[in-house]
Design a protein around this motif. Structure first.
Motif, PDB file in Angstrom:
ATOM      1  N   GLY A 288      -0.376 -13.151  -8.372  1.00 36.52           N
ATOM      2  CA  GLY A 288      -1.897 -13.191  -8.261  1.00 36.52           C
ATOM      3  C   GLY A 288      -2.463 -11.703  -8.347  1.00 36.52           C
ATOM      4  N   ARG A 289      -3.849 -11.784  -7.864  1.00 36.02           N
ATOM      5  CA  ARG A 289      -4.553 -10.555  -8.145  1.00 36.02           C
ATOM      6  C   ARG A 289      -4.377  -9.846  -6.700  1.00 36.02           C
ATOM      7  N   TYR A 290      -3.577  -8.916  -6.662  1.00 33.91           N
ATOM      8  CA  TYR A 290      -3.108  -8.143  -5.433  1.00 33.91           C
ATOM      9  C   TYR A 290      -3.983  -6.815  -5.287  1.00 33.91           C
ATOM     10  N   TYR A 291      -4.119  -6.354  -4.166  1.00 31.62           N
ATOM     11  CA  TYR A 291      -4.606  -5.077  -3.797  1.00 31.62           C
ATOM     12  C   TYR A 291      -3.523  -4.103  -3.574  1.00 31.62           C
ATOM     13  N   SER A 292      -3.400  -2.944  -4.164  1.00 33.28           N
ATOM     14  CA  SER A 292      -2.465  -1.852  -3.652  1.00 33.28           C
ATOM     15  C   SER A 292      -2.923  -1.058  -2.468  1.00 33.28           C
TER      16      SER A 292
ATOM     17  N   ASP B  28       4.803   3.123   2.518  1.00 24.59           N
ATOM     18  CA  ASP B  28       3.269   3.585   2.382  1.00 24.59           C
ATOM     19  C   ASP B  28       2.448   2.845   1.231  1.00 24.59           C
ATOM     20  N   GLU B  29       3.194   2.205   0.436  1.00 27.81           N
ATOM     21  CA  GLU B  29       2.426   1.457  -0.487  1.00 27.81           C
ATOM     22  C   GLU B  29       2.701  -0.199  -0.178  1.00 27.81           C
ATOM     23  N   ILE B  30       1.673  -0.923   0.264  1.00 24.91           N
ATOM     24  CA  ILE B  30       1.694  -2.257   0.473  1.00 24.91           C
ATOM     25  C   ILE B  30       0.816  -2.972  -0.629  1.00 24.91           C
ATOM     26  N   LEU B  31       1.606  -3.986  -1.157  1.00 23.26           N
ATOM     27  CA  LEU B  31       0.833  -4.943  -2.275  1.00 23.26           C
ATOM     28  C   LEU B  31       0.546  -5.963  -1.355  1.00 23.26           C
ATOM     29  N   ILE B  32      -0.909  -6.486  -1.520  1.00 25.33           N
ATOM     30  CA  ILE B  32      -1.166  -7.652  -0.884  1.00 25.33           C
ATOM     31  C   ILE B  32      -2.587  -8.357  -1.276  1.00 25.33           C
ATOM     32  N   ALA B  33      -2.484  -9.512  -1.037  1.00 27.21           N
ATOM     33  CA  ALA B  33      -3.861 -10.525  -1.739  1.00 27.21           C
ATOM     34  C   ALA B  33      -4.541 -11.095  -0.559  1.00 27.21           C
ATOM     35  N   PRO B  34      -5.755 -11.285  -0.752  1.00 25.97           N
ATOM     36  CA  PRO B  34      -6.685 -11.937   0.536  1.00 25.97           C
ATOM     37  C   PRO B  34      -6.064 -13.171   1.115  1.00 25.97           C
ATOM     38  N   LYS B  35      -5.598 -13.752  -0.072  1.00 19.49           N
ATOM     39  CA  LYS B  35      -4.851 -15.009   0.592  1.00 19.49           C
ATOM     40  C   LYS B  35      -3.433 -14.864   1.426  1.00 19.49           C
TER      41      LYS B  35
ATOM     42  N   LYS C  76      -8.619  -7.730  12.606  1.00 20.70           N
ATOM     43  CA  LYS C  76      -7.461  -8.572  12.335  1.00 20.70           C
ATOM     44  C   LYS C  76      -6.832  -7.851  10.904  1.00 20.70           C
ATOM     45  N   VAL C  77      -7.343  -7.641  10.135  1.00 19.87           N
ATOM     46  CA  VAL C  77      -6.910  -7.231   8.908  1.00 19.87           C
ATOM     47  C   VAL C  77      -6.121  -5.809   9.164  1.00 19.87           C
ATOM     48  N   PHE C  78      -6.703  -4.899   9.853  1.00 19.78           N
ATOM     49  CA  PHE C  78      -6.192  -3.552  10.134  1.00 19.78           C
ATOM     50  C   PHE C  78      -4.963  -3.926  10.807  1.00 19.78           C
ATOM     51  N   GLU C  79      -4.722  -4.833  11.833  1.00 17.38           N
ATOM     52  CA  GLU C  79      -3.525  -5.155  12.505  1.00 17.38           C
ATOM     53  C   GLU C  79      -2.479  -5.649  11.656  1.00 17.38           C
ATOM     54  N   ILE C  80      -2.856  -6.437  10.729  1.00 11.33           N
ATOM     55  CA  ILE C  80      -1.712  -6.954   9.893  1.00 11.33           C
ATOM     56  C   ILE C  80      -1.336  -5.958   8.966  1.00 11.33           C
ATOM     57  N   ILE C  81      -2.086  -5.202   8.277  1.00  8.53           N
ATOM     58  CA  ILE C  81      -1.851  -4.064   7.606  1.00  8.53           C
ATOM     59  C   ILE C  81      -0.769  -2.975   8.418  1.00  8.53           C
ATOM     60  N   ASN C  82      -1.341  -2.756   9.528  1.00 12.03           N
ATOM     61  CA  ASN C  82      -0.356  -2.173  10.240  1.00 12.03           C
ATOM     62  C   ASN C  82       0.904  -2.477  10.721  1.00 12.03           C
ATOM     63  N   GLU C  83       1.095  -3.875  11.015  1.00 15.21           N
ATOM     64  CA  GLU C  83       2.301  -4.552  11.387  1.00 15.21           C
ATOM     65  C   GLU C  83       3.229  -4.428  10.264  1.00 15.21           C
ATOM     66  N   ILE C  84       2.743  -4.497   9.039  1.00 14.81           N
ATOM     67  CA  ILE C  84       3.459  -4.663   7.685  1.00 14.81           C
ATOM     68  C   ILE C  84       4.062  -2.976   7.549  1.00 14.81           C
ATOM     69  N   HIS C  85       3.315  -2.178   7.728  1.00 15.11           N
ATOM     70  CA  HIS C  85       3.718  -0.792   7.495  1.00 15.11           C
ATOM     71  C   HIS C  85       4.874  -0.488   8.501  1.00 15.11           C
ATOM     72  N   GLU C  86       4.504  -0.786   9.730  1.00 13.51           N
ATOM     73  CA  GLU C  86       5.702  -0.448  10.647  1.00 13.51           C
ATOM     74  C   GLU C  86       7.120  -1.286  10.665  1.00 13.51           C
ATOM     75  N   ASN C  87       6.703  -2.603  10.117  1.00 14.87           N
ATOM     76  CA  ASN C  87       8.348  -3.403   9.808  1.00 14.87           C
ATOM     77  C   ASN C  87       8.932  -2.943   8.675  1.00 14.87           C
TER      78      ASN C  87
END
Length: 417
Positions: A393-397, A330-337, A315-326
């Motif tokens: 917040g504390r995000y992941y790059s 190449d860099e996606i900043l996102i937090a667990p929340k 599910k996480v991979f699908e979300i990251i992939n959707e963001i990348h496609e939209n």
């Protein structure tokens, strides 16, 4: 109405009739139903009332060997078995084995390499019904495996001491059908309701339960439930974590059964019960559930435990992939929340939790920002569109080009990125 075959008793101030009810198999089963004192007098005379046995109340003492219906001045509602078990006479084991070929073959089919543990399980049910046992689950996506037959066979052996229910019954207010039962049988279970899981786990080890009937107050009673379930969903019929020790999950292969197999199986029950009381346990009691977690661990249990992690990862991979496609970034900043919020919109009640999202990001060898900083994150709108939004917040790059190989391993549909 032939009242000569009925037995009447008084428990407390209420009267009951014990009668034989016909069954589809052309046998009869003994049941107890409420009866009216005035009706007894009208049918059998006033003098008959004084001869009726009287008890202070009901009790439930599970016994299969040396069964007692009367415990002091109380009436035992636990049902005796319909079969005679000879515990004192000497019977040759080999002679008994020759009388139960279908039964032994069937138990080997169900328990396979854990055959001796399976015999232990059945022997404990018979001889020590108050002993806590693991939740036994037979799973298979294949047809004609004989797993449902196992539930019917147990019901045939233990009669009214076993009951069939569905998963929703665990969270219903009224649960009087569980009162005094040894075996709780659930056929074709599939639930994502964590409350159901927790209820099964609690009841499998609890020694008391609160019983509620319509129109009556809750009553706390002693309990000794053993759960046996089947499911066509091998990997996700229920949610359990990797530390869970109460489940014994077995994958059952297909079997070609004689059309008369069930009849042969039922016919052998009296001989099988006499066989069980004469064989020794293959393993001594080592935990409160008799067996150790290592003894009942199977590949089917491991698959069930790992499913939630793999499902969250996907599910996480699908979300990251959707963001990348939209956004083609190449860099996606996102937090667990953020992932949890997006997942709630996409997956509804099956959404992933913050801790699950965080654990998945850790598997990508990612670390969060040192401090709570402003960043441009993402949101999934109700009508199905991703938008950027300012967050803090504390995000992941996530550098998408650096984690592409993780996607390739997880889902073939993502390889073409």
């Amino acid at each position: 109405m032939n009242l000569d075959s009925a037995e009447f008793i008084r428990v407390g101030t209420s009267y009951y009739a014990i009668i034989e009810r016909p069954t589809i198999s052309k046998d009869t089963e003994k049941i107890m139903i409420s009866w009216n004192k005035e009706t007894i007098v009208n049918d059998l005379g006033k003098d008959y009332i004084s001869a009726i046995k009287k008890y202070y109340g009901f009790c439930c003492i599970p016994q299969h060997i040396n069964y007692e219906r009367e415990i002091g001045d109380f009436y035992n509602i636990y049902h005796p078995l319909d079969y005679n078990i000879e515990t004192e006479s000497e019977i040759d084991l080999q002679e008994l084995q020759l009388k139960i070929p279908y039964t032994l073959k069937y138990i080997k089919h169900i328990f396979a390499e854990q055959y001796l543990l399976g015999l232990d399980y059945l022997k404990i049910l018979l001889e020590n019904p108050t002993q806590i046992l693991p939740v036994l689950v037979l799973v298979s996506s294949e047809r004609e495996t004989g797993k449902s037959t196992f539930l019917k066979w147990l019901r045939k052996i233990f009669s009214f001491n076993a009951t069939f229910i569905n998963a929703d019954s665990f969270v219903n207010n009224f649960n009087s059908d569980l009162n005094g039962k040894l075996l709780v049988l659930v056929d074709e279970i599939i639930t994502d309701n964590q409350q159901v899981t927790e209820r099964i786990k609690f009841l499998s080890t609890a020694d008391r339960n609160k019983i509620e009937s319509k129109g009556k107050d809750k009553e706390e009673v002693e309990s000794f439930y053993k759960f046996v379930m089947t499911s066509n969903f091998e990997k996700n019929f229920i949610k359990i974590d990797k530390k869970e020790t109460r489940f014994w999950v077995r994958k059952i292969p297909s079997i070609i059964k004689n059309p008369e197999f069930d009849k042969h199986l039922y016919k052998e029950i009296p001989f099988f019960l006499n066989y069980l009381v004469r064989i020794p346990h293959s393993t001594p009691k080592q935990t409160r559930m008799w067996f150790t977690p290592e003894q009942i661990r199977t590949s089917a249990l491991t698959r069930l435990m790992n499913y939630e992690n793999e499902n969250a990862k996907q599910k996480v991979f699908e979300i990251i992939n959707e963001i990348h496609e939209n956004f083609n970034e190449d860099e996606i900043l996102i937090a667990p929340k953020d992932i949890q919020s997006i997942s709630k919109r996409i997956h509804g009640r099956n959404s992933i939790e913050i801790n699950e999202a965080r654990n998945v990001l850790k598997t990508l060898n990612l670390t969060p920002s040192n401090n709570s900083n402003k960043y441009e994150g993402y949101e999934y709108l109700p009508h199905g569109e991703f938008v950027k939004i300012d967050r803090k917040g504390r995000y992941y790059s996530i550098i998408f080009s650096e984690i592409r190989h993780f996607f390739d391993d997880s889902d073939d549909s993502l390889i073409t990125i």
